[in-house]
Design an enzyme around this catalytic site. Structure first.
Site, PDB file in Angstrom:
ATOM      1  N   SER A 119       0.825  -1.204   0.000  1.00 38.01           N
ATOM      2  CA  SER A 119       0.000   0.000   0.000  1.00 38.01           C
ATOM      3  C   SER A 119       0.858   1.252   0.000  1.00 38.01           C
ATOM      4  CB  SER A 119      -0.962  -0.008   1.180  1.00 38.01           C
ATOM      5  OG  SER A 119      -0.365  -0.538   2.314  1.00 38.01           O
ATOM      6  N   HIS A 140      -2.670  -3.030  -6.223  1.00 37.93           N
ATOM      7  CA  HIS A 140      -3.100  -2.586  -4.895  1.00 37.93           C
ATOM      8  C   HIS A 140      -4.605  -2.773  -4.743  1.00 37.93           C
ATOM      9  CE1 HIS A 140      -3.459   0.945  -1.833  1.00 37.93           C
ATOM     10  NE2 HIS A 140      -3.390  -0.209  -1.208  1.00 37.93           N
ATOM     11  N   GLU A 152      -5.738  -0.488  -7.825  1.00 37.94           N
ATOM     12  CA  GLU A 152      -4.770   0.471  -8.378  1.00 37.94           C
ATOM     13  C   GLU A 152      -3.650  -0.355  -8.983  1.00 37.94           C
ATOM     14  OE1 GLU A 152      -3.882   4.636  -6.186  1.00 37.94           O
ATOM     15  OE2 GLU A 152      -3.605   2.917  -4.908  1.00 37.94           O
ATOM     16  N   ASN A 190      -3.745   6.495  -1.241  1.00 43.06           N
ATOM     17  CA  ASN A 190      -3.264   6.939   0.067  1.00 43.06           C
ATOM     18  C   ASN A 190      -2.705   8.360   0.052  1.00 43.06           C
ATOM     19  OD1 ASN A 190      -4.004   4.813   1.748  1.00 43.06           O
ATOM     20  ND2 ASN A 190      -2.339   3.553   0.962  1.00 43.06           N
TER      21      ASN A 190
HETATM   22  P1  NAI Z   1      -1.659  -9.527   7.531  1.00 39.69           P
HETATM   23  O1  NAI Z   1      -0.732  -9.311   8.683  1.00 39.69           O
HETATM   24  O2  NAI Z   1      -3.109  -9.749   7.780  1.00 39.69           O
HETATM   25  O3  NAI Z   1      -1.124 -10.756   6.644  1.00 39.69           O
HETATM   26  C1  NAI Z   1       0.215 -10.920   6.263  1.00 39.69           C
HETATM   27  C2  NAI Z   1       0.459 -12.419   6.071  1.00 39.69           C
HETATM   28  O4  NAI Z   1       1.715 -12.573   5.420  1.00 39.69           O
HETATM   29  C3  NAI Z   1       0.538 -13.191   7.395  1.00 39.69           C
HETATM   30  O5  NAI Z   1      -0.310 -14.322   7.342  1.00 39.69           O
HETATM   31  C4  NAI Z   1       2.012 -13.598   7.471  1.00 39.69           C
HETATM   32  O6  NAI Z   1       2.224 -14.856   8.115  1.00 39.69           O
HETATM   33  C5  NAI Z   1       2.373 -13.678   6.003  1.00 39.69           C
HETATM   34  N1  NAI Z   1       3.814 -13.564   5.725  1.00 39.69           N
HETATM   35  C6  NAI Z   1       4.717 -12.728   6.305  1.00 39.69           C
HETATM   36  N2  NAI Z   1       5.949 -12.941   5.768  1.00 39.69           N
HETATM   37  C7  NAI Z   1       5.808 -13.909   4.823  1.00 39.69           C
HETATM   38  C8  NAI Z   1       6.711 -14.585   3.946  1.00 39.69           C
HETATM   39  N3  NAI Z   1       8.015 -14.270   3.934  1.00 39.69           N
HETATM   40  N4  NAI Z   1       6.222 -15.539   3.132  1.00 39.69           N
HETATM   41  C9  NAI Z   1       4.900 -15.867   3.137  1.00 39.69           C
HETATM   42  N5  NAI Z   1       4.002 -15.274   3.960  1.00 39.69           N
HETATM   43  C10 NAI Z   1       4.453 -14.314   4.793  1.00 39.69           C
HETATM   44  O7  NAI Z   1      -1.438  -8.245   6.578  1.00 39.69           O
HETATM   45  P2  NAI Z   1      -2.446  -7.607   5.494  1.00 39.69           P
HETATM   46  O8  NAI Z   1      -3.261  -6.549   6.125  1.00 39.69           O
HETATM   47  O9  NAI Z   1      -3.088  -8.712   4.743  1.00 39.69           O
HETATM   48  O10 NAI Z   1      -1.407  -6.855   4.541  1.00 39.69           O
HETATM   49  C11 NAI Z   1      -0.633  -7.520   3.572  1.00 39.69           C
HETATM   50  C12 NAI Z   1      -0.098  -6.517   2.553  1.00 39.69           C
HETATM   51  O11 NAI Z   1      -1.199  -5.868   1.932  1.00 39.69           O
HETATM   52  C13 NAI Z   1       0.780  -5.411   3.132  1.00 39.69           C
HETATM   53  O12 NAI Z   1       1.801  -5.103   2.204  1.00 39.69           O
HETATM   54  C14 NAI Z   1      -0.186  -4.257   3.291  1.00 39.69           C
HETATM   55  O13 NAI Z   1       0.433  -2.997   3.260  1.00 39.69           O
HETATM   56  C15 NAI Z   1      -1.049  -4.453   2.052  1.00 39.69           C
HETATM   57  N6  NAI Z   1      -2.385  -3.842   2.110  1.00 39.69           N
HETATM   58  C16 NAI Z   1      -3.132  -3.889   3.246  1.00 39.69           C
HETATM   59  C17 NAI Z   1      -4.404  -3.326   3.285  1.00 39.69           C
HETATM   60  C18 NAI Z   1      -5.249  -3.404   4.526  1.00 39.69           C
HETATM   61  O14 NAI Z   1      -6.277  -2.701   4.589  1.00 39.69           O
HETATM   62  N7  NAI Z   1      -4.928  -4.240   5.488  1.00 39.69           N
HETATM   63  C19 NAI Z   1      -4.969  -2.647   2.113  1.00 39.69           C
HETATM   64  C20 NAI Z   1      -4.140  -2.738   0.935  1.00 39.69           C
HETATM   65  C21 NAI Z   1      -2.884  -3.279   0.958  1.00 39.69           C
END
Ligand code: NAI
Length: 283
Positions: A119, A140, A152, A190
């Protein structure tokens, strides 16, 4: 550049949603995470979402089984050997992302496109960790992924038109609306949203109005479905601060200076809904 098989990295909030919409569109999807328990959690969220669709009569039970059968759990990045597209949705950390992209560059076939759901991190910098920056792109998605229409699509400095087109077409196949964006801090979403939230926090900080009044002005006056302070609580105040810092540093302009009150709340551990307290309290 035909895309049939996808790997989604990270089975968290975003990754599980992305895997769900890809599986629903008929793609074979490897859902990858570090541990089986994280995959189980992500898959159970997907199953719950689909079951709700079936219960509401929006999906047939057989279709749900078909969608679930499109999902292949994976704890090994080596499975990326099989895929035409990887969508990375692991944690928002440049070191973690560059390490993953560097490994993917070694593992995947030469035609594979590598996308990130970041993001706020620069796509061009992530791409520089690979020897195929022309095939690296930002996708995104918005939260919650199955509901929100927008994706995006961020072009890194080296992303080719052919790769952009393949991702735009694929996004439409997911029944989403692609919007083309260049790689600058905060992209479009953002860059506009976070300064608005930050300004709402300044308005509170300076005592111009109460938090309820600020939210009411934006809801009732601007037709926003949610006031900016409530929205900040939902996003997480730590995430809001982090993105403001990226904008502030990336543009070097003080108009992006994070509000001291936002910093104070984050230091206090008042991160919003996820900690039970932010601008508002949550039971
Ligand atoms: P989250 O913390 O819910 O999920 C992340 C997952 O990635 C976890 O299950 C973790 O175990 C896994 N993970 C971490 N390192 C890893 C690796 N090396 N290999 C495989 N899996 C791995 O986080 P979320 O909220 O899903 O965010 C994920 C991405 O999406 C981030 O880059 C965030 O900035 C982006 N994002 C988040 C939004 C939101 O509203 N939460 C909106 C748009 C983008």
């Amino acid at each position: 550049m035909s895309i049939n098989t996808v790997m989604v990295i990270g089975a968290g909030q975003m990754g599980s949603g992305i895997a769900q919409v890809c599986a629903q569109a008929g793609f074979s999807v490897y859902l990858n995470d570090l541990k089986q328990e994280f995959l189980d959690r992500g898959l159970s969220v997907i199953k719950k979402n689909l079951t709700r669709q079936v219960d509401k009569g929006r999906m047939q039970a057989e279709e749900m089984e078909k969608v679930l059968a499109n999902l292949i759990p994976s704890t090994s990045l080596e499975d990326a050997k099989q895929v035409d597209l990887v969508i990375e949705a692991a944690v928002e950390n440049m070191e973690v992302k560059t390490k993953i992209f560097n490994q993917l560059d070694e593992i995947t076939p030469a035609h594979t496109i590598l996308a990130s759901n970041t993001s706020s991190l620069p796509i061009t910098e992530i791409a520089a960790a690979t020897k195929r920056p022309e095939k690296v792109i930002g996708m995104h998605f918005m939260n919650p992924v199955p509901v929100m229409k927008l994706v995006e699509i961020i072009r890194g400095l080296a992303t080719t038109d052919e790769v952009y087109q393949a991702i735009e077409d694929m996004t439409k196949q997911l029944n989403k609306v692609p919007v083309e964006v260049e790689d600058f801090p905060g992209f479009v979403s953002n860059r506009i949203l976070m300064p608005m939230i930050n300004e709402a926090v300044y308005t509170l900080y300076e005592g111009v109005a109460t938090k309820e009044a600020i939210d009411d002005v934006m809801k009732l006056g601007m037709n926003h479905p949610m006031g900016p302070l409530t929205l900040a609580d939902f996003i997480g105040l730590d995430t809001c601060l982090y993105i403001m810092e990226i904008l502030h540093e990336g543009f070097g302009d003080d108009k992006y200076r994070p509000c001291p009150l936002l910093r104070k709340y984050v230091k206090a551990g008042w991160l919003g809904k996820k900690t039970g307290k932010g601008f508002y309290e949550y039971a």
